[in-house]
Design a protein around this motif. Structure first.
Motif, short mmCIF file in Angstrom:
data_model
loop_
_atom_site.label_atom_id
_atom_site.label_comp_id
_atom_site.label_asym_id
_atom_site.label_seq_id
_atom_site.Cartn_x
_atom_site.Cartn_y
_atom_site.Cartn_z
N ARG A 64 7.38 46.56 -15.65
CA ARG A 64 8.55 46.91 -14.85
C ARG A 64 9.58 45.80 -14.86
NH1 ARG A 64 4.44 48.75 -11.36
NH2 ARG A 64 4.75 46.98 -9.95
N ALA A 65 9.12 44.55 -14.82
CA ALA A 65 10.05 43.42 -14.84
C ALA A 65 10.84 43.38 -16.14
CB ALA A 65 9.29 42.12 -14.64
N ASN A 66 10.19 43.74 -17.25
CA ASN A 66 10.87 43.73 -18.55
C ASN A 66 12.08 44.64 -18.55
OD1 ASN A 66 9.20 41.89 -19.88
ND2 ASN A 66 7.83 43.46 -20.67
N THR A 67 11.92 45.84 -18.04
CA THR A 67 13.04 46.79 -18.06
C THR A 67 14.06 46.46 -16.97
OG1 THR A 67 11.70 48.33 -16.74
CG2 THR A 67 11.71 48.65 -19.11
N ALA A 68 13.59 45.98 -15.82
CA ALA A 68 14.50 45.66 -14.72
C ALA A 68 15.41 44.49 -15.08
CB ALA A 68 13.72 45.35 -13.45
N ALA A 69 14.92 43.59 -15.93
CA ALA A 69 15.71 42.40 -16.27
C ALA A 69 17.05 42.75 -16.91
CB ALA A 69 14.91 41.49 -17.21
N PHE A 70 17.11 43.87 -17.61
CA PHE A 70 18.36 44.24 -18.28
C PHE A 70 19.46 44.55 -17.28
CE2 PHE A 70 15.29 44.81 -21.65
CZ PHE A 70 15.98 44.37 -22.77
N ALA A 349 3.97 38.29 -15.23
CA ALA A 349 4.56 37.27 -16.10
C ALA A 349 6.08 37.36 -16.07
CB ALA A 349 4.06 37.43 -17.54
N VAL A 350 6.73 36.32 -16.59
CA VAL A 350 8.17 36.29 -16.66
C VAL A 350 8.68 37.44 -17.53
CG1 VAL A 350 8.10 34.68 -18.61
CG2 VAL A 350 10.17 34.84 -17.22
N ALA A 351 9.76 38.06 -17.10
CA ALA A 351 10.37 39.12 -17.91
C ALA A 351 10.83 38.54 -19.24
CB ALA A 351 11.54 39.75 -17.16
N SER A 352 10.64 39.29 -20.30
CA SER A 352 10.95 38.78 -21.63
C SER A 352 12.44 38.44 -21.77
CB SER A 352 10.52 39.81 -22.68
OG SER A 352 10.50 39.26 -23.97
N LEU A 353 13.31 39.26 -21.20
CA LEU A 353 14.75 39.00 -21.34
C LEU A 353 15.13 37.72 -20.60
CD1 LEU A 353 17.18 40.47 -22.71
CD2 LEU A 353 17.84 41.19 -20.42
N ASP A 354 14.52 37.47 -19.44
CA ASP A 354 14.79 36.22 -18.73
C ASP A 354 14.34 35.02 -19.55
OD1 ASP A 354 15.91 37.51 -16.51
OD2 ASP A 354 13.98 37.69 -15.49
N ALA A 355 13.20 35.17 -20.21
CA ALA A 355 12.73 34.09 -21.08
C ALA A 355 13.69 33.86 -22.23
CB ALA A 355 11.33 34.40 -21.61
N LEU A 356 14.19 34.93 -22.82
CA LEU A 356 15.16 34.81 -23.92
C LEU A 356 16.40 34.06 -23.47
CD1 LEU A 356 16.17 35.64 -26.80
CD2 LEU A 356 17.14 37.68 -25.69
N ALA A 357 16.88 34.35 -22.28
CA ALA A 357 18.10 33.72 -21.79
C ALA A 357 17.96 32.20 -21.70
CB ALA A 357 18.46 34.29 -20.42
N GLU A 358 16.74 31.70 -21.53
CA GLU A 358 16.51 30.25 -21.47
C GLU A 358 16.15 29.67 -22.84
OE1 GLU A 358 13.63 29.30 -18.54
OE2 GLU A 358 14.81 30.06 -16.86
N PRO A 368 15.82 31.50 -36.42
CA PRO A 368 16.11 32.77 -35.76
C PRO A 368 15.17 33.00 -34.57
CG PRO A 368 15.97 33.05 -38.14
CD PRO A 368 15.46 31.68 -37.84
N VAL A 369 15.76 33.43 -33.47
CA VAL A 369 14.99 33.83 -32.29
C VAL A 369 15.09 35.35 -32.18
CG1 VAL A 369 14.79 33.69 -29.78
CG2 VAL A 369 15.40 31.66 -31.10
N LEU A 370 13.98 36.02 -32.29
CA LEU A 370 13.94 37.47 -32.16
C LEU A 370 13.43 37.82 -30.77
CD1 LEU A 370 13.65 36.75 -35.30
CD2 LEU A 370 12.93 39.12 -35.55
N PHE A 371 13.48 39.09 -30.44
CA PHE A 371 13.14 39.51 -29.07
C PHE A 371 12.41 40.84 -29.09
CE2 PHE A 371 14.22 42.20 -25.46
CZ PHE A 371 13.80 41.42 -24.38
N ASP A 372 11.44 40.99 -28.18
CA ASP A 372 10.91 42.31 -27.86
C ASP A 372 10.44 42.34 -26.42
OD1 ASP A 372 8.16 41.68 -27.47
OD2 ASP A 372 7.62 42.18 -29.50
N SER A 373 10.03 43.53 -25.99
CA SER A 373 9.49 43.82 -24.66
C SER A 373 10.57 44.30 -23.69
CB SER A 373 8.76 42.62 -24.05
OG SER A 373 7.69 42.20 -24.87
N GLY A 374 10.65 45.61 -23.56
CA GLY A 374 11.52 46.21 -22.56
C GLY A 374 12.70 46.99 -23.08
#
Length: 443
Positions: A64-70, A349-358, A368-374
């Motif tokens: 839920r945190a993954n999708t809410a982070a957006f 755990a920390v939301a993936s998008l929040d982790a990406l932002a840092e 390259p930094v790629l992303f997934d989850s959410g």
């Protein structure tokens, strides 16, 4: 083999095709709206399959945190800019791609559709998008690679506790045409997945999702070693006359479920069903897999072995902290994926998008930094790119399409994500991927 379609202007093309079909009363077979897609797939799949692919760890809080982070990163559209021509093109590891989107690795695809990786390969090939093959595949990597042809393919490695096996899998992938090795770091043990536990269901215990292992020479030797000297002598371990081979090792009397499990194991094992039913090898293979899968002793120092095994770019998947991102750079990796495994490993755990932002600013473009989850929409892809992702990996959405309509369903879902990304770019005032920056989001 047909050439991948042109993605320029895909937004209006896909949108227009759906509306044009609607004039004649035709609605999309695979729903466009994410919640409707989710519900349709849930109704289509078995309870066991649905719990496995849609479930996450514990109380599902990380999912839920993954999708809410957006929702915390609103897009700030800019107007009066010429966006009449747009490009989704990117370059990763020296290779040009038609869009910054990859088919994420998902295991046990046979639970969603009988064609499994073959169907996904067809969808990826049609769009020209890279497909990341899972170690927990339902189809041997060589067959999937053949279906992909010249389409980009990466290989995702679950590093087992047997280095010879891990090396064999990596070198098979390179020989099959993989263009990168993606090492999943966050699943050296299975997370506490409550939905699967309540059903008592683990697909691997039924021989599902272990096709890469069953076709690997190192793994097969491990199986023969475990089964004993009779199999090494070439007698394939047939049961003595009058002695039945039961299901999984247990002191209980066989049940219908145990018999179904035995049949599943023997069907998945190479060879004839009749021979497999009288052989200990299929069950031993499952036991061997369960023995070799966990690898909690893996450390940063082990990455040096991988460098010896392959010439391909090494991408670490499962980076969630800035410190680990810096460690990855110190160890000379070629890329990383900010991911929490779709929330499937740790609850809370920390939301993936929040982790990406840092993490992305800390990496400073060194790799390259790629992303997934959410990710559930094209707008989500836009936001991840704006926060520094070079590309994104999409998983569950296309799997839901696969469950509903095979290759066509997986392709439709990914095509629509690209279409929405294209329109989001146009409406936000950007014409190319490199124009999607942090300035596109509200601070």
């Amino acid at each position: 083999m047909a050439a991948p379609r042109e993605l320029s202007g895909i937004g209006r093309a896909v949108q227009g095709a759906i509306y044009a079909a609607g004039v004649y009363g035709h609605k999309p077979k695979v729903p466009v709206e994410p919640a409707a897609l989710y519900d349709a797939a849930r109704r289509k799949m078995s309870p066991q399959a649905w719990s496995y692919v849609a479930g996450s760890a514990g109380m599902q809080r990380t999912d839920r945190a993954n999708t809410a982070a957006f929702e915390r990163f609103p897009i700030v559209p800019r107007v009066l800019r010429n966006v009449s021509e747009r490009s989704l093109d990117v370059t990763l590891f020296g290779r040009d791609l038609p869009a910054p989107v990859l088919f994420a690795p998902i295991g046990v695809l046979e639970m969603a559709h009988k064609d499994a990786e073959i169907a996904v390969a067809q969808a990826a090939r049609s769009l020209g998008l890279p497909m990341v093959l899972s170690t927990q595949g339902s189809v041997p990597m060589e067959r999937t690679a053949a279906e992909l042809g010249t389409n980009p393919m990466w290989y995702q490695l679950y590093w087992s506790n047997n280095d010879d096996l891990a090396k064999s899998l990596v070198q098979r992938a390179e020989a099959a045409g993989a263009q990168a090795i993606v090492v999943t770091l966050d699943t050296h043990l299975l997370g506490w997945r409550t939905k699967d536990l309540d059903l008592g269901y683990l697909p691997f215990a039924r021989g599902e999702g272990i096709a890469q292992y069953l076709t690997d020479p190192v793994f097969q030797q491990l199986v023969r070693d475990k089964a004993g000297p009779d199999t090494q002598a070439g007698r394939v371990g047939r049961a003595p006359k009058g002695e039945a081979v039961s299901g999984p090792t247990t002191s209980e009397r066989p049940t219908p479920a145990a018999i179904r499990t035995l049949l599943s194991i023997t069907r998945h094992y190479p060879g004839k069903l009749a021979d497999n039913l009288r052989s200990p090898l299929p069950r031993t293979a499952v036991e061997t897999f369960l023995d070799v899968f966990p690898c909690p002793a893996l450390t940063w120092e082990d990455l040096a072995k991988l460098r010896e095994w392959t010439r391909l770019p090494i991408v670490l998947k499962g980076i969630q902290s800035v410190d680990d991102a810096r460690m990855a750079l110190d160890h000379g990796v070629d890329g990383m994926v900010v991911s929490n495994h779709g929330g499937r490993q740790i609850d809370g755990a920390v939301a993936s998008l929040d982790a990406l932002a840092e993490i992305a600013p800390a990496v400073e473009g060194q790799v390259p930094v790629l992303f997934d989850s959410g990710i559930r929409s094209g707008a989500d892809i836009f936001k991840a790119l704006a926060l520094g992702a070079a590309a994104v990996l999409v998983g569950r959405p296309w799997l839901y399409g696969l469950a509903l309509d095979g290759a066509a369903g997986a392709e439709a879902v990914m095509e629509r994500l690209l279409a929405e990304l294209d329109l989001t770019m146009a409406l936000s005032g950007v014409a190319s991927i490199d124009e999607i920056t942090r300035d596109c989001l509200s601070s």
